[in-house]
Design a protein around this motif. Sequence first.
Motif, PDB file in Angstrom:
ATOM      1  N   TRP A  85     -15.365  10.993  -4.843  1.00 37.55           N
ATOM      2  CA  TRP A  85     -14.129  11.784  -4.869  1.00 37.55           C
ATOM      3  C   TRP A  85     -14.435  13.234  -5.215  1.00 37.55           C
ATOM      4  O   TRP A  85     -13.925  14.164  -4.570  1.00 37.55           O
ATOM      5  CB  TRP A  85     -13.160  11.170  -5.874  1.00 37.55           C
ATOM      6  CG  TRP A  85     -11.810  11.835  -5.929  1.00 37.55           C
ATOM      7  CD1 TRP A  85     -10.724  11.554  -5.158  1.00 37.55           C
ATOM      8  CD2 TRP A  85     -11.400  12.871  -6.829  1.00 37.55           C
ATOM      9  NE1 TRP A  85      -9.670  12.363  -5.510  1.00 37.55           N
ATOM     10  CE2 TRP A  85     -10.050  13.179  -6.538  1.00 37.55           C
ATOM     11  CE3 TRP A  85     -12.038  13.583  -7.851  1.00 37.55           C
ATOM     12  CZ2 TRP A  85      -9.341  14.148  -7.229  1.00 37.55           C
ATOM     13  CZ3 TRP A  85     -11.334  14.552  -8.541  1.00 37.55           C
ATOM     14  CH2 TRP A  85      -9.998  14.832  -8.236  1.00 37.55           C
ATOM     15  N   VAL A  95      -0.218  13.524  -0.451  1.00 37.30           N
ATOM     16  CA  VAL A  95      -0.642  12.210   0.006  1.00 37.30           C
ATOM     17  C   VAL A  95      -1.070  11.277  -1.114  1.00 37.30           C
ATOM     18  O   VAL A  95      -1.383  10.128  -0.855  1.00 37.30           O
ATOM     19  CB  VAL A  95      -1.822  12.346   1.002  1.00 37.30           C
ATOM     20  CG1 VAL A  95      -1.402  13.094   2.229  1.00 37.30           C
ATOM     21  CG2 VAL A  95      -2.999  13.018   0.345  1.00 37.30           C
ATOM     22  N   ALA A  96      -1.092  11.732  -2.322  1.00 37.59           N
ATOM     23  CA  ALA A  96      -1.713  10.936  -3.365  1.00 37.59           C
ATOM     24  C   ALA A  96      -0.766   9.992  -4.070  1.00 37.59           C
ATOM     25  O   ALA A  96      -1.160   8.922  -4.487  1.00 37.59           O
ATOM     26  CB  ALA A  96      -2.361  11.843  -4.403  1.00 37.59           C
ATOM     27  N   LEU A 118      -2.563   5.361  -6.284  1.00 34.67           N
ATOM     28  CA  LEU A 118      -2.196   5.375  -4.882  1.00 34.67           C
ATOM     29  C   LEU A 118      -1.417   4.140  -4.460  1.00 34.67           C
ATOM     30  O   LEU A 118      -0.658   4.187  -3.505  1.00 34.67           O
ATOM     31  CB  LEU A 118      -3.468   5.468  -4.024  1.00 34.67           C
ATOM     32  CG  LEU A 118      -4.118   6.845  -3.927  1.00 34.67           C
ATOM     33  CD1 LEU A 118      -5.416   6.720  -3.155  1.00 34.67           C
ATOM     34  CD2 LEU A 118      -3.197   7.827  -3.246  1.00 34.67           C
ATOM     35  N   HIS A 123      -3.093  13.965   8.606  1.00 38.01           N
ATOM     36  CA  HIS A 123      -3.260  13.777   7.157  1.00 38.01           C
ATOM     37  C   HIS A 123      -4.356  14.688   6.606  1.00 38.01           C
ATOM     38  O   HIS A 123      -4.278  15.113   5.449  1.00 38.01           O
ATOM     39  CB  HIS A 123      -3.541  12.307   6.854  1.00 38.01           C
ATOM     40  CG  HIS A 123      -2.312  11.460   6.873  1.00 38.01           C
ATOM     41  ND1 HIS A 123      -1.395  11.474   5.852  1.00 38.01           N
ATOM     42  CD2 HIS A 123      -1.810  10.621   7.812  1.00 38.01           C
ATOM     43  CE1 HIS A 123      -0.400  10.658   6.150  1.00 38.01           C
ATOM     44  NE2 HIS A 123      -0.626  10.135   7.339  1.00 38.01           N
ATOM     45  N   THR A 174      -3.701  17.502   3.494  1.00 36.59           N
ATOM     46  CA  THR A 174      -4.517  17.630   2.285  1.00 36.59           C
ATOM     47  C   THR A 174      -5.288  18.939   2.236  1.00 36.59           C
ATOM     48  O   THR A 174      -5.862  19.267   1.196  1.00 36.59           O
ATOM     49  CB  THR A 174      -5.526  16.467   2.183  1.00 36.59           C
ATOM     50  OG1 THR A 174      -6.363  16.466   3.341  1.00 36.59           O
ATOM     51  CG2 THR A 174      -4.806  15.136   2.077  1.00 36.59           C
ATOM     52  N   SER A 232      -0.802   8.193   3.536  1.00 35.35           N
ATOM     53  CA  SER A 232      -2.230   7.885   3.489  1.00 35.35           C
ATOM     54  C   SER A 232      -2.647   7.391   4.862  1.00 35.35           C
ATOM     55  O   SER A 232      -1.806   7.019   5.686  1.00 35.35           O
ATOM     56  CB  SER A 232      -2.533   6.818   2.429  1.00 35.35           C
ATOM     57  OG  SER A 232      -1.841   5.615   2.724  1.00 35.35           O
ATOM     58  N   THR A 233      -3.938   7.398   5.114  1.00 36.21           N
ATOM     59  CA  THR A 233      -4.468   6.908   6.390  1.00 36.21           C
ATOM     60  C   THR A 233      -5.608   5.936   6.103  1.00 36.21           C
ATOM     61  O   THR A 233      -6.384   6.142   5.161  1.00 36.21           O
ATOM     62  CB  THR A 233      -4.945   8.073   7.264  1.00 36.21           C
ATOM     63  OG1 THR A 233      -5.294   7.607   8.562  1.00 36.21           O
ATOM     64  CG2 THR A 233      -6.127   8.785   6.651  1.00 36.21           C
ATOM     65  N   TYR A 238      -7.906  -0.857   1.455  1.00 38.94           N
ATOM     66  CA  TYR A 238      -7.100   0.321   1.775  1.00 38.94           C
ATOM     67  C   TYR A 238      -5.849   0.291   0.894  1.00 38.94           C
ATOM     68  O   TYR A 238      -4.988  -0.570   1.056  1.00 38.94           O
ATOM     69  CB  TYR A 238      -6.741   0.332   3.260  1.00 38.94           C
ATOM     70  CG  TYR A 238      -5.643   1.293   3.652  1.00 38.94           C
ATOM     71  CD1 TYR A 238      -5.549   2.563   3.087  1.00 38.94           C
ATOM     72  CD2 TYR A 238      -4.706   0.937   4.629  1.00 38.94           C
ATOM     73  CE1 TYR A 238      -4.545   3.438   3.465  1.00 38.94           C
ATOM     74  CE2 TYR A 238      -3.707   1.811   5.018  1.00 38.94           C
ATOM     75  CZ  TYR A 238      -3.622   3.064   4.432  1.00 38.94           C
ATOM     76  OH  TYR A 238      -2.623   3.927   4.801  1.00 38.94           O
ATOM     77  N   ALA A 298      -0.335   4.323   0.457  1.00 38.59           N
ATOM     78  CA  ALA A 298       0.670   5.157  -0.201  1.00 38.59           C
ATOM     79  C   ALA A 298       1.876   5.228   0.725  1.00 38.59           C
ATOM     80  O   ALA A 298       1.838   5.862   1.772  1.00 38.59           O
ATOM     81  CB  ALA A 298       0.119   6.551  -0.482  1.00 38.59           C
TER      82      ALA A 298
END
Length: 676
Positions: A99, A254-255, A286, A417, A421, A588-589, A602, A605
């Motif tokens: 991350w 997106v989080a 998430l 996405h 971000t 999210s993707t 996965y 979100a």
Amino acid sequence: MLDESSPDASSLRTSRLDARSPTRADDARTDAVLVAALVARSDDGAFDQLVERHYAMVFGTCLRVTGDHHDAEDAAQSVFLTLAVKAGSLAGVDSLAGWLHGVARNVALRVRETQATRRRHEQGAGVAHGKPVAIDPLAERLEEALARVPESYRIPLLLHYREGQCCRSIAAQIGVREETVAMRLSRGRQLLRRHLVRSGSLAGLSLLVAEANASAPAGLSGAGAAIIHGGSPVGVPARAVALMRSTVDGLALVAGKSVAILVTAVLVVTGTIAAVAVAARSSQPLVQSVDATARSAPTERSAPMARDLSSTTTLPGTETHHLLGATTAPYPYIEYLPGGYQDQPQRLWPLVVQLHNIRLDAPPFGETAADLDSCVPDTILARTREGRHFPAVILLPASLASGDNNWLPWKTSALIHHALTTYRIDPHRIYVCGAYSGGVGSYDAVLGSTGLIAAIVPVCGMAKLWPAEQYRALLGTSIWAHTSQDDGFSLRTAAVTFDALGGILGSSNRIGDGKTSADRGRTARWSATGRWEWTDGIGAVANSEGHQFHYTINPPGQDWTQTWRNDAVWDWLFRQVRPENGSPGFASTPPLTATVDVPYSYAIAATGSPPPTLSLSGAPSWLSLQGNVLSGTPRVAGPSNPHAPGHTAMMVLKASNGIAPDAGRVFRIDVVDTPR
């Protein structure tokens, strides 16, 4: 080419183990434990330990991208300030190092482009400017290659070579056996070498090892602790705080659910007191649903959001070319930032994604900057280069394959996405347009991102011959389709698309009713009476409001030329805003690759108020949806062998909460063999 038995490869395998692994082996607590302590505020030293453990890797990544020590230091500090703000949302993150590396790379890329833009403006104004930054091309290509290595192999490489951790320490950090770590390191080196060989930069492999003497600035510890305890990040550069703010704003889209905390930072910068308002956030994991308010006002600076719906500005924008691997996007692309973007940090901007046409006989696009430029003619960027400026972030991706099926809906969704971000995007004003195969891709983008796209402008493209019910995915998106009178195929397929939509809406006529060969330059629109009605010209379309479907037939030979050069089209497009009514969506993707015998997960979100219910169709037997988590462990590779148990067809993930329209994501997971 290096192999596993070569002296250079052997040296690379052992150098960091000899230097630093004993200290790592003695670390008692994993990153996950330290992050939990940080969130609980139960250990004031947890943040310091995370900084000490990862700073060299983060700083090294920023330095390789920016090429400047001061820029890298500010970027690295902003990454750890972002960690202090976002720690509560990291429960679903597999590896903190992965991350941090991703955030560091994205922040450094933004810093590098900002500095380059500043230098260009100074040169244009005749202002004295500093010496251009010299970026090591080997280091840059190494970072690009590393970004292209799948995460399951990239994380062990980062932990081992950038942080000097041994296999035992890495195994404890990511929760696998030591033998698995060794296998992933070996496979990771192979993949990294493969990417470097393709770029002609194999010598850059030696740069994978981080410098051990990089240490965090003294003020970072106190600034991070202040944020964790709700205070002001005093003692760090103003630019580091500003970078943290923009990064947090991007991640918040997106989080997950965000609760804004206004932090006023009074910083001493070169002898001047600067007051900086910082939007720090405390986020849920998430796997939690996100309220509609988190989408409609992600920065929580105004409610409701004030929007400028104009389609033109006098301020010129700037272009940047991003080749494949230079960002996290699935395509290489040209980025257009509107004039005033850098000067208005509070503002959210519309996003326009234009999908270019691909000829069946064309070679792959996007491998060089010249390839990207070859995609510009007959697109919106051709207008900007002529001096027509748009108040929007515009992305022009380049397809890497020829043929009508190249704009895959899950890849377009991943690109959108990526934009959410990376840039300050209004999530209710996302637009996709394109001609021919790009027009087909515009319809497919809605199918792949139902509940996300406000409007599309497809030219001579069709919604593929879907089952009738699948056209329902288009109902929540405004559409203004264009074709040419002399394009018989597009005329027929567009009629199929709009008749299917009319049938779902209960139309009492077909779109062809009342249309004659003299109807060139006329438009059919869905009326309030539940019928398709033909009108002269396009003025009525451009001035209309609300959700809408329109279909214009242009004179012969004037399809995309007539469309992209018509300001009325852009006036209409920029007024389309997805309703902020709590309808469901996705923030999210999914990962699109899984490995045999390696757990896949996965964390979804989902947005909406009330929180939506998720459902999945078309999934292979190894994959299951439990709550907000899609997970499983594949046993056989696919889809290279369509008869293998691991083969996966397209899946549809759906979110419903009783407010129309439902949201959907179409995607496919490719299962690859476990490296030997």
